[in-house]
Scaffold this active site. Structure first.
Site, PDB file in Angstrom:
ATOM      1  CD  GLU A 142      -3.112  -0.891   2.201  1.00  0.00           C
ATOM      2  OE1 GLU A 142      -4.078  -1.661   2.164  1.00  0.00           O
ATOM      3  OE2 GLU A 142      -2.960  -0.045   3.096  1.00  0.00           O
ATOM      4  CG  ASP A 202      -3.387   9.157   7.807  1.00  0.00           C
ATOM      5  OD1 ASP A 202      -3.263   7.938   8.027  1.00  0.00           O
ATOM      6  OD2 ASP A 202      -3.665   9.633   6.686  1.00  0.00           O
TER       7      ASP A 202
END
Lengths: 267, 410
Positions: free
Chosen positions: A49, A60
């Site tokens: 990824e 995040d």
């Protein structure tokens, strides 16, 4: 059959769990990314990824936020990430690559333009954190036509209805977010994950890869038993950050961590 | 005037956006991570239910009257109008609300909703600090835990509001990421929400964010326009010719505009912050100089670079220093129903001084943009025309910024 599906089926037949590392493209510098991808494959990565940096990474935690900032300081962009994938493909035609990021850079490039380029350079899957299936009716058919897998996130509070919907619309695998929180959080509860994965299994036959909170060989092994594999992001990105300017140290640290995870997954 | 306008929430007859999934044409929607989908659908359900609940509306109505101090008056700025020599300028005095700005109309409403939904913890983002103060205020009153995220740049330039929030018992968290202003505070509040979804209610302060926020905040702020309609009729015998309001996220503007959308004779002008000037690139004017994209849960006009990265904005006023804008404004712009213009920092300062010296009203720097534009516009219109400006907040919070800018030592 897509490269992702083929990879995951092979693993399943071999009775193995998938190891899926995440790094942010362009962190700590653009030159680091492609060599790191190759090294991660050697260390046992099954799928990679690749994070597309965004100025406002709302889902995040601080570790990946800072990685985004470092990459953006080097003018990394979705366009350049696609070029990195092209470069990676010169030497590796087997390992699936999933781009993970936020929707706006994709909107900015234009959906069709993005899909065409992604197909051309050899991207296998797209995971767009802030694009739930409800808002994806325009992009999904384009991805489908190009043979690129849309990867959806499932969360601890996803309803049965939504799980079924994502089982239907998703391709490749479903990414189970193991906890309520941002990337890099540490309040993982294995019992909760196990219960939820059981619920999800009843509603979809797609492979389930579990991410968020996978820190080391032990958590990787424990978490992998509950699904079809693990995604490890912040732990790797944290190593890259600690190494600072010393990118050979960063490379060694992330391959060491991945190798240890690979070993514990295979045990 | 009694407050029959306060919670009379039926939609205007022909304009009925957003659609069920929160779209205003191509704008709006719900672009969030999966973990937020459930709390957002719970919120949407509660919002639609309680906006039809007589008991809830009566409580809101009571609070708006007795706690906020509504209705706020409309004031005819005769000296300012005379000075400009054109149209008559009227001010909707949202600066006279409890806590000093329009923001409290919305926080009172959302806090009541939070209470009904059984949430015990409130979070908010703030730019100028007005929304943070308004949130800390209602949290104190309802005995709810309150955490406010504020960019560290804004913490420095809006110190009086930081102190107010702290005194009210809120925890103010300075945000150090990105440009350290409002957009980053919003990111951080979203991260908190995704982590604490079970007990936490996120009070967004503007008409942005994922659906239902743009619609919900608008509906709580629309009391401004509903009152204005009645008051202007009483004072002048007809609707105003032009509405003027500043637009950062756009909550005070939509609150004024919304009840007039179907009154096609009423022009609507939203005023963005041109900062150092649109041509310099140092501004906060996405409708004037941006393009559509997706940020903070909705599709709207954004300030972004060619790669879709959000770029840093600039405005003298912290409350307008935001790279996006409410999706309904994006739609009103494209549809031509509203018109968007911009005012520079320098022009806003002129507006600030004019209103202060001619009318004895110290406006917030945000509202000073609307004043400055209305002054320009007035000179182009006949004396029998009326301009209604939303004076969205008072300027006490800005005196340090102004002293520093103009070299005034205290």
């Amino acid at each position: 059959m897509s490269r992702i599906t083929k990879t995951l089926e092979n693993l399943k037949q071999a009775g193995r769990k998938a190891l899926i590392p995440f790094i942010t493209a362009g962190d700590p510098s653009p030159a680091f990314t492609v060599p790191a991808m190759h090294e991660m494959v050697k260390a046992g990565a099954d799928i990679i990824e690749l994070g597309v940096p965004f100025s406002d990474p709302m889902a995040d935690g601080p570790v990946i936020q800072r990685a985004s900032e470092r990459a953006l300081a080097h003018k990394m962009s979705l366009r350049k990430v696609l070029e990195l994938v092209r470069e990676f493909r010169l030497q590796d035609d087997a390992t699936p690559v999933v781009l993970m990021g936020y929707l706006n850079p994709v909107e900015s490039l234009g959906y069709q333009n993005f899909v065409d380029k992604a197909k051309e350079v050899g991207v296998d899957g797209i995971l767009t954190v802030d694009m739930p299936p409800e808002e994806s009716s325009e992009l999904l058919p384009m991805l489908d036509k190009a043979g690129i897998d849309p990867i959806f996130l499932l969360a601890p509070n996803s309803t049965e209805e939504r799980i079924a919907k994502m089982g239907q619309l998703g391709r490749g695998y479903l990414y189970y977010v193991s906890l309520k929180g941002v990337t890099g959080a540490s309040h993982l509860n294995l019992g909760d994950v196990e219960r939820k994965i059981k619920e999800i299994r009843k509603l979809t036959s797609l492979p389930i890869e579990i991410g968020f909170g996978v820190k080391n060989a032990e958590t990787a092994a424990a978490v992998s038993k509950l699904g079809d594999g693990v995604v490890v992001g912040s732990a790797l990105v944290g190593k890259i950050e600690s190494a600072g300017e010393d990118t050979s140290l960063a490379l060694r640290d992330i391959t060491d961590l991945l190798s240890s995870m690979r070993k514990s997954l295979n045990a | 005037m009694r407050s029959k306008a306060l919670t009379n929430l039926e939609l205007t007859e022909s304009y009925n956006l957003p659609d069920q999934r929160g779209h205003f044409g191509p704008y709006g929607g719900v672009f969030v991570a999966e973990t937020l989908m459930l709390p957002i659908s719970e919120l949407t359900e509660a919002y639609y239910r309680y906006m039809k609940d007589k008991e809830f509306l009566a409580e809101l109505d009571y609070d708006l009257q007795h706690y906020v101090g509504r209705p706020s008056p409309i004031y005819h700025a005769e000296r300012l109008s005379r000075e400009m020599g054109g149209a008559q300028i009227f001010l909707k005095r949202e600066d006279l609300n409890h806590t000093g700005a329009h923001k409290v109309n919305n926080t009172v409403g959302q806090a009541l909703l939070a209470k009904r939904m059984g949430k015990t913890r409130i979070i908010a983002e703030t730019g100028a600090g007005q929304h943070g103060v308004a949130t800390a205020t209602v949290a104190a009153r309802l005995g709810l835990e309150c955490v406010v995220y504020m960019g560290s740049v804004d913490v420095a330039r809006q110190a009086p509001n930081v102190l107010r929030m702290k005194l009210l018992g809120a925890k103010v968290v300075p945000v150090e990421s990105g440009s350290k202003t409002l957009k980053d505070a919003l990111n951080e509040a979203m991260r908190d929400w995704v982590t604490n979804v079970d007990n936490t209610f996120y009070i967004i302060g503007t008409v942005a964010g994922p659906h239902p926020y743009p619609a919900m905040v608008r509906d709580f702020q629309a009391v401004i326009g509903r009152e204005s309609k009645e008051q202007m009729l009483e004072m002048t015998g007809h609707n105003p010719d032009v509405l003027v309001a500043c637009v950062g996220g756009g909550s005070n503007a939509i609150g004024l505009f919304y009840p007039f959308i179907d009154d096609h004779e009423v022009a609507m002008h939203g005023v963005e912050a041109a900062g150092d000037g649109i041509a310099t690139g140092r501004h906060s004017a996405p409708l004037s100089a941006g393009r559509p994209g997706v940020l903070h849960g909705n599709r709207t006009y954004l300030m972004e670079d060619e790669d879709g990265e959000i770029i840093e904005t600039h405005s003298i006023s912290a409350g307008l220093d935001y790279p996006g804008v409410g999706p309904e404004h994006a739609w009103l712009k494209d549809s031509g129903r509203a018109h968007y213009v911009s005012i520079t920092d320098d022009e806003a300062m002129q507006g600030f001084h004019a209103l202060t010296r001619l009318e004895g009203i110290i406006p917030a720097l945000e509202s000073s943009h609307a004043i400055a534009y209305a002054m320009k516009l007035a000179t182009t219109l006949a004396k029998d025309k009326t301009i209604l400006v939303n004076l969205s907040g008072r300027g006490d919070k800005d005196i340090n910024t102004i002293a520093a800018r103009e070299g005034i030592s205290l």
